[in-house]
Scaffold this motif. Sequence first.
Motif, short mmCIF file in Angstrom:
data_model
loop_
_atom_site.label_atom_id
_atom_site.label_comp_id
_atom_site.label_asym_id
_atom_site.label_seq_id
_atom_site.Cartn_x
_atom_site.Cartn_y
_atom_site.Cartn_z
N ILE A 324 54.54 44.67 24.84
CA ILE A 324 54.10 43.62 25.76
C ILE A 324 53.36 44.28 26.92
O ILE A 324 53.79 45.34 27.41
N PRO A 325 52.25 43.71 27.39
CA PRO A 325 51.52 44.30 28.53
C PRO A 325 52.42 44.45 29.75
O PRO A 325 53.36 43.68 29.97
N LEU A 326 52.09 45.45 30.56
CA LEU A 326 52.90 45.80 31.72
C LEU A 326 52.89 44.69 32.77
O LEU A 326 51.85 44.14 33.11
N LEU A 327 54.09 44.38 33.30
CA LEU A 327 54.23 43.56 34.50
C LEU A 327 55.05 44.37 35.47
O LEU A 327 56.25 44.58 35.29
N ASN A 328 54.40 44.85 36.53
CA ASN A 328 55.03 45.81 37.45
C ASN A 328 55.62 45.12 38.67
O ASN A 328 55.51 45.60 39.79
N PHE A 329 56.26 43.97 38.46
CA PHE A 329 56.88 43.21 39.54
C PHE A 329 58.34 42.94 39.18
O PHE A 329 58.66 42.67 38.02
N ASN A 330 59.24 43.00 40.19
CA ASN A 330 60.66 42.81 39.92
C ASN A 330 61.10 41.38 40.26
O ASN A 330 60.30 40.53 40.67
N ASP A 331 62.40 41.12 40.11
CA ASP A 331 62.92 39.77 40.32
C ASP A 331 62.67 39.26 41.73
O ASP A 331 62.43 38.08 41.94
N SER A 332 62.73 40.14 42.72
CA SER A 332 62.50 39.73 44.10
C SER A 332 61.08 39.19 44.29
O SER A 332 60.88 38.15 44.94
N ASN A 382 47.96 45.92 39.23
CA ASN A 382 48.62 45.25 38.12
C ASN A 382 48.53 43.73 38.24
O ASN A 382 48.38 43.02 37.24
N ALA A 383 48.58 43.22 39.48
CA ALA A 383 48.45 41.77 39.70
C ALA A 383 47.10 41.27 39.19
O ALA A 383 47.00 40.20 38.57
N PHE A 384 46.05 42.04 39.45
CA PHE A 384 44.70 41.64 39.01
C PHE A 384 44.59 41.71 37.50
O PHE A 384 44.09 40.78 36.85
N GLU A 385 45.04 42.82 36.91
CA GLU A 385 44.96 42.98 35.47
C GLU A 385 45.81 41.93 34.75
O GLU A 385 45.41 41.39 33.72
N PHE A 386 46.99 41.62 35.31
CA PHE A 386 47.86 40.63 34.69
C PHE A 386 47.23 39.25 34.76
O PHE A 386 47.27 38.49 33.78
N SER A 387 46.64 38.90 35.89
CA SER A 387 46.00 37.58 36.04
C SER A 387 44.84 37.43 35.06
O SER A 387 44.65 36.37 34.46
N LYS A 388 44.05 38.50 34.88
CA LYS A 388 42.97 38.46 33.90
C LYS A 388 43.52 38.33 32.48
O LYS A 388 42.93 37.65 31.63
N ILE A 390 46.34 36.80 31.57
CA ILE A 390 46.77 35.42 31.39
C ILE A 390 45.55 34.53 31.15
O ILE A 390 45.59 33.60 30.32
N GLN A 391 44.45 34.82 31.85
CA GLN A 391 43.21 34.05 31.63
C GLN A 391 42.73 34.20 30.20
O GLN A 391 42.32 33.22 29.57
N LYS A 392 42.77 35.42 29.66
CA LYS A 392 42.34 35.64 28.28
C LYS A 392 43.25 34.90 27.31
O LYS A 392 42.79 34.39 26.28
N THR A 393 44.54 34.83 27.61
CA THR A 393 45.47 34.10 26.75
C THR A 393 45.12 32.62 26.72
O THR A 393 45.13 31.98 25.65
N SER A 398 45.52 36.97 22.50
CA SER A 398 46.96 36.91 22.29
C SER A 398 47.74 38.02 22.99
O SER A 398 48.95 38.08 22.88
N ASP A 399 47.06 38.92 23.73
CA ASP A 399 47.75 40.07 24.31
C ASP A 399 48.89 39.67 25.24
O ASP A 399 49.94 40.31 25.27
N TYR A 400 48.68 38.65 26.04
CA TYR A 400 49.66 38.25 27.04
C TYR A 400 50.38 36.95 26.67
O TYR A 400 51.02 36.33 27.51
#
Length: 405
Positions: A324-332, A382-388, A390-393, A398-400
Amino acid sequence: MDTQNFSKPSYIGEVTGQESSIEFQLLNLSNQNSFEKKSIKDIFLDEAESFEDAEVFYPSKMNEVFKPEPANEVQAFLVPTSRYQNFSEASSALEKGKDVQHKPFIVANTSEVALNHLQNDCIIPVFSKDNEKTIAHQEFIEVVLSAVNKIFPHHSISEPEIRVSHQIKGRTPSAIHKPVKELLEHEKTIYYERMAFIIKVPTITDIVNGNELSLTVGGVRSYNLENLYNKKSLEKFKLFIGFQNQVCMNLCVSSDGFVEDMRAGSANDLYSKALETMQNYNAELHLMEMKELTQDYLSEHQFAQLIGKSRLYQHLPKSEKQNIPLLNFNDSHINTMAKDYYEDKNFSRLEDGRINLWDVYNLFTQANKSSYIDTFLDRNLNAFEFSKGIQKTLNGSSDYHWFLS
């Protein structure tokens, strides 16, 4: 797909005179098919100019101010006016920016300090086996400030905004037997293990989804990443060039404007690598990608799915997480995003519960302000890469998809 914001022309503020008169022009990016990838060197510098490594001398005293080069060594790049159209929002946006209440770009456990505090009040750590000095925090800032002034000689440059954490205290040998309450100021020593700073170029701006963005350069230094108990070696720095959202002071960082592991052994080396990073940054592409985030929306159900899966992600078995692609954010961070989805005055949901990906991205960067200095820029990217992702999904990739399934 809602394209009401993306169809508006975007602009990058440019200088049209070498004196104090500054005119802002508009660059139309709406035609994606004809978009030509350009580096920041191509955008802001004359084609005939080239960068040569300038001499950067250590000050005779380490706490002296770094001497910047003459600003006229590099000319600003001037694009023919015929390629642009006037846009009245440019100057009015800058005027509004002057009245924006100051907010720090990072909070966590940091405090704000002035450059002269680092120059005059802080000692400089050394490598213990050979007593060679490290590149001090203030020297890092001064070198980057000099590089910014070289690349943007005709733009106004803000004073560095500096945040520090993990204060290391000491005392002089003459005060070895004194109780703490009897220590005099000159008997105390101090330096900071971690430091982050940003330098704004407020005359280079653009508007994304009604938010004014200002070109910004910054860096991070963490002495905890160095082996100070050994001999001098190449030292680690993080450097970025990107944009700052003036409505909330969130930083917008992309991969081609961020160097996560910059290693340098001297100020000269650091200076040339800072120049290289700024030259290679593609400002137009970064702005276009951020504008594209405004076109796609998550429903309330999809956002709830994203929040829930993001919390599960932290506890996945290692074998599953690798796929699964990296998400570098914790529960907080995720809890902060869930709260701001309802309450943030700038990036909360619409009345029907939908939220566009530009706002989701800013919820990430807003939550990231609680990160420690040494992980702050990595999470921001990571926030920018993750948002992009989700946009591709949303548009078929299907990556995210795991985060929305």
